[in-house]
Structures are given as structure tokens and as C-alpha cells.
Design an enzyme around this catalytic site. Structure first.
Site, PDB file in Angstrom:
ATOM      1  N   TYR A 145      -0.729  -8.920  -2.344  1.00  0.00           N
ATOM      2  CA  TYR A 145       0.057  -7.751  -1.957  1.00  0.00           C
ATOM      3  C   TYR A 145       1.543  -7.931  -2.257  1.00  0.00           C
ATOM      4  CZ  TYR A 145      -4.111  -5.926   0.257  1.00  0.00           C
ATOM      5  OH  TYR A 145      -5.375  -5.440   0.469  1.00  0.00           O
TER       6      TYR A 145
ATOM      7  N   ARG B  54      -7.551 -13.468   0.247  1.00  0.00           N
ATOM      8  CA  ARG B  54      -8.946 -13.385  -0.211  1.00  0.00           C
ATOM      9  C   ARG B  54      -9.044 -13.293  -1.734  1.00  0.00           C
ATOM     10  NH1 ARG B  54      -7.766  -7.965   0.874  1.00  0.00           N
ATOM     11  NH2 ARG B  54      -8.769  -6.464  -0.531  1.00  0.00           N
TER      12      ARG B  54
ATOM     13  N   HIS C  57      -1.863  -6.899   5.784  1.00  0.00           N
ATOM     14  CA  HIS C  57      -3.083  -6.921   6.609  1.00  0.00           C
ATOM     15  C   HIS C  57      -2.804  -7.666   7.903  1.00  0.00           C
ATOM     16  CE1 HIS C  57      -6.346  -5.849   3.422  1.00  0.00           C
ATOM     17  NE2 HIS C  57      -5.361  -4.970   3.501  1.00  0.00           N
TER      18      HIS C  57
ATOM     19  N   GLU D 177      -8.345 -14.031   5.447  1.00  0.00           N
ATOM     20  CA  GLU D 177      -9.298 -12.960   5.682  1.00  0.00           C
ATOM     21  C   GLU D 177     -10.478 -12.989   4.709  1.00  0.00           C
ATOM     22  OE1 GLU D 177      -7.276  -9.274   5.076  1.00  0.00           O
ATOM     23  OE2 GLU D 177      -7.110  -9.527   2.926  1.00  0.00           O
TER      24      GLU D 177
ATOM     25  N   ASN E 255       0.826  -1.207   0.000  1.00  0.00           N
ATOM     26  CA  ASN E 255       0.000   0.000   0.000  1.00  0.00           C
ATOM     27  C   ASN E 255       0.865   1.263   0.000  1.00  0.00           C
ATOM     28  OD1 ASN E 255      -2.494  -1.317  -0.059  1.00  0.00           O
ATOM     29  ND2 ASN E 255      -2.585  -1.500   2.155  1.00  0.00           N
TER      30      ASN E 255
END
Length: 721
Positions: A255, A309, A246, A390, A196
């Protein structure tokens, strides 16, 4: 041309200086030299910005195939208001956000305008359409309820569009450009971590190029490259070279993939400039790419365990764009061109697979990989140190058991590709779970820590063992995997559950591909088949063998299953998805107390070699100890869930703490490998007795600490001493 003009002007002034006094002449010369230095520095900075923008332009055009095709459609459908009538601009959708499509189409128009290969190249009528569509976006402030679209996706898309327009015959009007640049001022990379951080810093980077702002470019580069460092349990690249995001949640793909693709882009853009990445960071980046990410792709299909996910998204497991990543690496590090070419060949499904012969346990990520030329067999674990899989943004709605010892078995590559809509989600490969009448939704959002402390693995780089203590959804079980060269022994013990639902352990649930053979005989397709097997029976399907060393109750189906992407991802289609699925599982007695199972997986074979199976000896499978000997390899592996003593073949082994260990025989020595599955001990004492090898000694092994806690420690034991 600019440099020649500067030199001509300087020559003119130097001529004037000849008629001045010496004192005045020296003063003016100093002023001129300072001015000249400043001008040349500015010219050099401008040259750097131009070079980087050209790299962005080249990359975007190379990755945009057939620029005229989409432009023809979007050009004709654009309204006078600068909109497309099929886009819902009022939507605030979390996942697939419709207004974002406007920027995708705008980019397609721009690529067609600035690409020499396009029939619309530098066409004034297309330019007018571009300005219309850009002006409409600039006049509004479209928002999704998902911050990612607002602070990452949209600003990045705007940045790419504006940089590409720098190469148009007509530029974006300055006022409109500044409106769009203002919309890019979203997100704060200093407040984010991992991928991110890099994603937000990327549109800061684009904005710096558009504005030719040196300070902004320096800040963006600092944040872009900051994630290329090792962190201990925080989000990002770990000391075991797994990738967490996360929270402490495994995300080597997803990610981790964004980390690779985003940073490789920017490293390629700034190559051969003062902003080029240094060797230390480049080495870390390449180690993650070459030793972690690429090896778990088999013929373009990645292990579903590492996508979080994201496995609820169509086509996510097929990795076609990684060729582009490796092409970027050829630009960044041409000295390793042979390595990048080899990587691209491995991604080609037509090439013979040539995996490295490796076994590896990621102690920070709770993940094990066992890679062979014939197959991949990987396991995802979880512990109170790592998050379970998740659910979030309506994705991965049924993935409640996705970290409970999930096994990914690949021979060809696409065994699990797009199977998720039709999966029976309480029979995920490798798991021991309650068999519900209907699939149960995952209630926890964004991942929570598992409750079990015991999870880990030992490895010598070639073979190893992994284990975890499952404590979830009313089920308790000790699960262990013993990885040898061609075989993986899978054991379960202490299986206990008081719920009314039966408990099952799933060996596999994969696409049905070819015949199913039971004990050498092909079985006809049927809804279900349940047998009380005897020791020595086996099942073969799609070049994977499942051997049962002892009696147990086994169920099999080979039939069509149906579902939809919507049932696992609320932003996807409700249309029915159907396909034939092979599903094999062990059934426990109702409300089991201290139940167990044992099976051996032999991937990459067309038949079971029973003589090879006889070389595998299961010595213990209890809640306290699980242990296996491979007599052919002269190797033993044991999981001690508590301190104690046991006999394993010729060895008597006593340990003073829970441990996972392995003993392998070399020339005149034995090698002892140990790992602490609780990641809290400083040392372990192992008392080894082997009368035939004249070994009787207490071995003390200091265990790795801090960021290396849980990794393997080793000691050599000399025979006869």
C-alpha cells in the site's frame, strides 16, 4: 488559432462601436470585455485540460514497450462479439480476476492505435476492433467479489483507455464513451484512507479529464493529495515516516508503494498547471520516498518484511518499476535531478551498492532498519499498538509468525526472492516458534493486534538496539537485537512453552548459494546436521557469518525444499516449486522453561574475525535484563524489561521504569539515548555510576509524547561531573 479568432471578432465589434454614442459605446464595451474575459478563461481551462491529458498520453506510451507486439495477438484473437474466447467473463474471482484482462488487452490495442511507433498507428481496422471490445464491456457490468476490482482497478483502466483515445484520429463514439464513463462512477474516496483513497480519487481524476469538469477535477485533486500528510496511528503516512494500512499494519511496500506510484503519477500529470502540488506536500512525499522506501531496496530487491500479505505473490520483491517512479520525480522536481539519478543508479543491480550508513527504528510501525554498504539487517516487530501480518483474499495463508521478530539479512539483494513457496513457515528468519510437523495456516483475517505491550527500539542514527516480548501461539520469549557497525548480537531469554512441539529460534532460511563452512571447514551437502556447539564456533554461508558465543544445540540443513505458490496464495499455481535452501536454527529443550539463546550475525564477510568477536561482551541475558557491550566502539546497549539495577562493564545502571537505552562515548562526554518500549511513560530516571570516568549522577529524561511516544530521547553526560 482559437485565440486569434477571438481577437479578430473583438476587433470587428470595436470598429462598429466607433459609430455609436459615447454612452452606448461604454456600455457595450463593458459587456464585450466581460464576455471576452469569460471566453479567455474558458480557453485557458481547456488548455489546462489538454496539457494534463497530453501528460497522461505521454506517460502511458512511455511505459508501454513495443506497442505492436501484443496488439498483433489480441487483434487477431478478438471475436466478432468483441470478446476473447480464453477469458472467463463469468468469473467473480477475488484475486486474479479474469474479466479484468479484457481491459488490459483493450488498452494494448488502444496504445497500438495512438502510438506513432506502432505499425497499427491510426489504422481504421484496428479502430473498429477497439470499438467492438469497448462496446462489449460497456454492455455488461462485470463484478468481482473483491470490491477492489470493481471500485479501483476497472474504473482506472477505463479512464486510461478513454483518455488515450482522445489522441486517436477517430474518437470513441460519444454514446459509447458516456456508457463507459458511467461505469467509472464507482467508489467513494471520502470513505477511504491511505492508498485506497488515492486509487479511487485517481479514476475520479481521469473522469474529470474526459468530461473536462473543473469541479470534479478540483475534488479529485483534493482527495488525491490529502494522503500526503502525517497521521498518528491511523492508516497512512506516520510521524516516524513508516506507512500503515489495514489498521496499524506495516505496509511500506504494498500500500505504501501504491501511495508513491499513484501520487507521483498525478503530480507529474498536473505539473506546470494551476493544480501542481505545493512545496509542503512535495517535501513530505519526497522524505518518505528518499528516507524510508528507497533505502530498504538493495540492488532492486526490497525487504520482505514490508510487503504484508503481498509476499505470497510471485516476483513481488523485485523492484523494476521504481525506475519509472524516479523518472516521474525528475519531471515533478527537476531541481533535485542529481538525487533522482543517484536513486536510479542504486536500483541498478550492476552498480556497486552505496547505502547510507544508518540505523533507524520506526516507533509507529514497530520496524527497525540497519543499513550498511556491506549489508542490510532489518527486523519486524509487533505490539498491541500494531497489527500482526494479515491473511486475506486467500493470500499469505501460512504467515502466522511474520511479525515475531522477523529478520531480513541481505548482502547481494535476492537472498529471499521467490523463496516463499518452499519456506518452512515455522522457521521464518529471526523467529522463536513451535516446530510443527506441518506448516500451520494463519486463521485471523486482515490482521489483529499483537498481545504484547513491550516492543521498541533506541537509535542514535548509526547504531541502536531493539526488543520485543513475544507472547503468541503458546510461546513466551524476550527477544533483543543489538546493532553495531559490523555485528548484530541477537539474544533470547525467558523462552517458555508447554506445548508438545519443540521450540526453535531460526537464524536464517534463505536460498543456498555456495558452500557452507563450519569452523573453517566446508561441509558436504546432507539432509541435516545437528551439533552441540561450543562457544566460539561459527557457520559461514553466502557472505554471512553466524557466531555462537556460548554452548547451545544448533541444527543446519542445506538441501532441496519444495512447495507451490498455491499453498500460500489460493489464486496462484499448484505447480511444484523446488530449490536448495540454507536453513540454520537453535533448538531448545522440550517444553522449555526460561530457555535462552545467543548468536552474533556478521554479514558481508568471507571469514569470522575472532578478535572482533572478543570485543563483544554479553553481560546479561535474563527475562529482566538483556545487555551487550561493544568494547571497540565504547558503546553499551541494554534492554530493561522492568525497573532494576545492573552492572554493565564499568557502568552501574539503575532505572525506575522499563526502557531500552544506549550509552556511547564521545570526546569528554557520554551520550545517553533512551526509548520507552511501552509508549506510556512521561519521564525516566537513570542512575549512572562509572568510577573510572568519575560519573555518578541521576539523569532525568523527559520522554517524547503523543505521536512521538516511543521515539529516542537523548542527554549528554560530561565526564568527571
Amino acid at each position: 488559432m482559437v485565440d486569434m479568432m477571438i481577437l479578430a471578432a473583438l476587433a470587428k465589434k470595436m470598429f462598429i462601436l466607433r459609430i455609436l454614442t459615447n454612452k452606448k459605446r461604454m456600455k457595450i464595451i463593458l459587456i464585450l470585455l466581460l464576455a471576452f474575459g469569460a471566453v479567455m478563461a474558458k480557453a485557458q481551462d481547456s488548455h489546462t485540460f489538454d496539457r494534463i491529458k497530453k501528460h497522461v498520453y505521454d506517460d502511458e506510451l512511455q511505459s508501454s514497450a513495443a506497442p505492436s507486439d501484443k496488439a498483433t495477438i489480441w487483434r487477431s484473437q478478438l471475436t466478432e462479439a468483441g470478446t476473447w474466447s480464453d477469458i472467463d467473463y463469468t468469473s467473480k474471482s477475488i484475486s486474479l480476476w479474469p474479466p479484468g484482462e479484457h481491459l488490459d488487452r483493450l488498452k494494448a490495442l488502444i496504445v497500438a492505435y495512438v502510438s506513432p511507433k506502432s505499425k497499427f498507428y491510426q489504422q481504421k481496422s484496428l479502430y473498429d476492433k477497439i470499438v467492438q471490445a469497448a462496446q462489449y464491456w460497456a454492455n455488461n457490468r462485470f463484478e468481482s467479489t473483491n470490491w477492489w476490482h470493481n471500485e479501483i482497478a476497472s474504473p482506472k483502466a477505463i479512464g486510461v483507455c478513454l483518455i488515450l483515445m482522445k489522441f486517436g484520429q477517430e474518437k470513441i463514439p460519444p454514446t459509447l464513451e458516456m456508457q463507459l464513463v458511467k461505469l467509472m462512477e464507482r467508489g467513494d474516496p471520502y470513505k477511504k484512507t491511505g492508498a485506497n483513497k488515492s486509487d479511487i480519487a485517481m479514476h475520479y481524476f481521469y473522469r474529470a479529464l474526459i468530461l473536462e469538469d473543473e469541479n470534479l477535477l478540483a475534488a479529485a485533486m483534493e482527495q488525491l493529495l490529502l494522503p500526503i500528510q502525517l497521521v498518528d496511528g491511523e492508516e497512512g503516512l506516520q510521524y516516524d515516516f513508516s506507512y500503515l494500512q489495514h489498521g496499524p499494519q506495516l505496509y511500506i511496500a504494498g500500500y505504501g508503494e501504491e501511495f508513491l506510484k499513484g501520487i507521483s503519477k498525478v503530480m507529474a500529470y498536473v505539473r506546470e498547471t494551476p493544480y501542481a502540488v505545493n512545496k509542503e506536500k512535495l517535501d513530505l512525499f519526497e522524505k518518505f520516498l528518499l528516507e524510508t522506501y528507497l533505502p530498504i531496496i538493495r540492488a532492486r530487491y526490497i525487504d520482505f518484511n514490508v510487503h504484508g500479505r503481498g509476499i505470497s505473490r510471485p516476483d513481488i520483491l523485485r523492484k523494476d518499476q521504481e525506475v519509472g517512479l524516479l523518472q516521474q520525480m525528475q519531471l515533478i522536481d527537476p531541481a533535485n535531478n542529481a538525487v533522482w539519478k543517484k536513486g536510479m543508479a542504486k536500483l541498478d543491480s550492476l552498480q556497486a551498492f552505496d547505502a547510507e550508513f544508518t540505523h533507524r527504528h520506526y516507533w509507529k510501525g514497530d520496524y527497525t532498519t540497519h543499513l550498511r554498504k556491506q549489508y542490510h539487517f532489518n527486523v519486524r516487530l509487533a505490539s498491541k499498538r500494531t497489527n500482526k501480518s494479515e491473511s486475506g483474499n486467500g493470500e499469505n495463508m501460512l504467515g502466522k509468525n511474520m511479525t515475531d521478530g522477523v529478520t531480513n539479512i541481505q548482502v547481494f539483494g535476492p537472498e529471499y526472492y521467490n523463496i516463499m513457496p518452499v519456506w518452512e513457515w515455522d522457521k521464518i528468519p529471526g523467529t522463536t516458534t513451535r516446530d510443527y510437523p506441518d506448516d500451520q495456516e494463519l486463521k485471523e483475517q486482515w490482521g489483529v493486534l499483537a498481545t504484547n505491550a513491550f516492543a521498541g527500539g533506541v537509535s542514535n542514527g548509526t547504531i541502536g538496539a531493539s526488543a520485543m516480548s513475544v507472547q503468541y501461539d503458546g510461546v513466551s520469549a524476550q527477544k533483543a537485537w543489538f546493532f553495531f557497525d559490523r555485528e548484530i548480537v541477537c539474544l533470547g531469554s525467558g523462552i517458555t512453552c508447554a506445548a508438545v512441539e519443540p521450540v526453535v529460534t531460526t537464524l536464517n532460511q534463505t536460498w543456498l548459494n555456495g558452500p557452507v563452512v563450519w569452523n573453517g571447514k566446508e561441509i558436504s551437502t546432507r539432509d541435516s546436521l545437528i551439533r552441540n556447539v561450543k562457544g566460539g564456533e561459527y557457520v559461514l554461508h553466502n557472505r554471512v557469518g553466524y557466531y555462537f558465543p556460548e554452548a547451545m544445540k544448533v541444527a543446519l540443513t542445506a538441501k532441496e525444499q519444495s512447495g507451490s505458490w498455491y499453498r500460500i496464495n489460493r489464486s496462484r499455481s499448484k505447480d511444484a516449486v523446488r530449490g536448495k535452501v540454507f536453513k540454520l536454527w537453535v533448538e531448545q529443550a522440550a517444553k522449555p522453561v526460561n530457555g535462552s539463546y545467543a548468536y552474533i550475525v556478521v554479514p558481508g564477510v568471507d571469514q569470522i574475525d575472532k578478535r572482533a568477536m572478543q570485543q563483544l561482551k554479553i553481560w546479561h541475558n535474563t527475562p529482566a535484563i538483556q545487555a551487550v557491550e561493544h568494547q571497540g566502539l565504547a558503546a553499551i546497549q541494554a534492554v530493561f524489561h522492568q525497573s532494576g539495577t545492573c552492572q554493565i562493564g564499568a557502568w552501574s545502571i539503575q532505572v525506575d521504569k522499563p526502557v531500552i537505552l544506549q550509552i556511547t562515548k564521545g570526546d569528554s562526554v557520554f551520550k545517553l539515548d533512551v526509548a520507552d518500549p511501552l509508549q506510556q511513560e512521561k519521564a525516566i530516571h537513570v542512575h549512572l555510576i562509572n568510577k573510572s570516568a568519575k560519573v555518578n549522577q541521576i539523569v532525568e529524561i523527559a520522554l517524547p509524547q503523543a505521536e512521538y511516544a516511543g521515539s529516542t530521547a537523548s542527554k549528554i553526560i560530561t565526564i568527571g561531573k
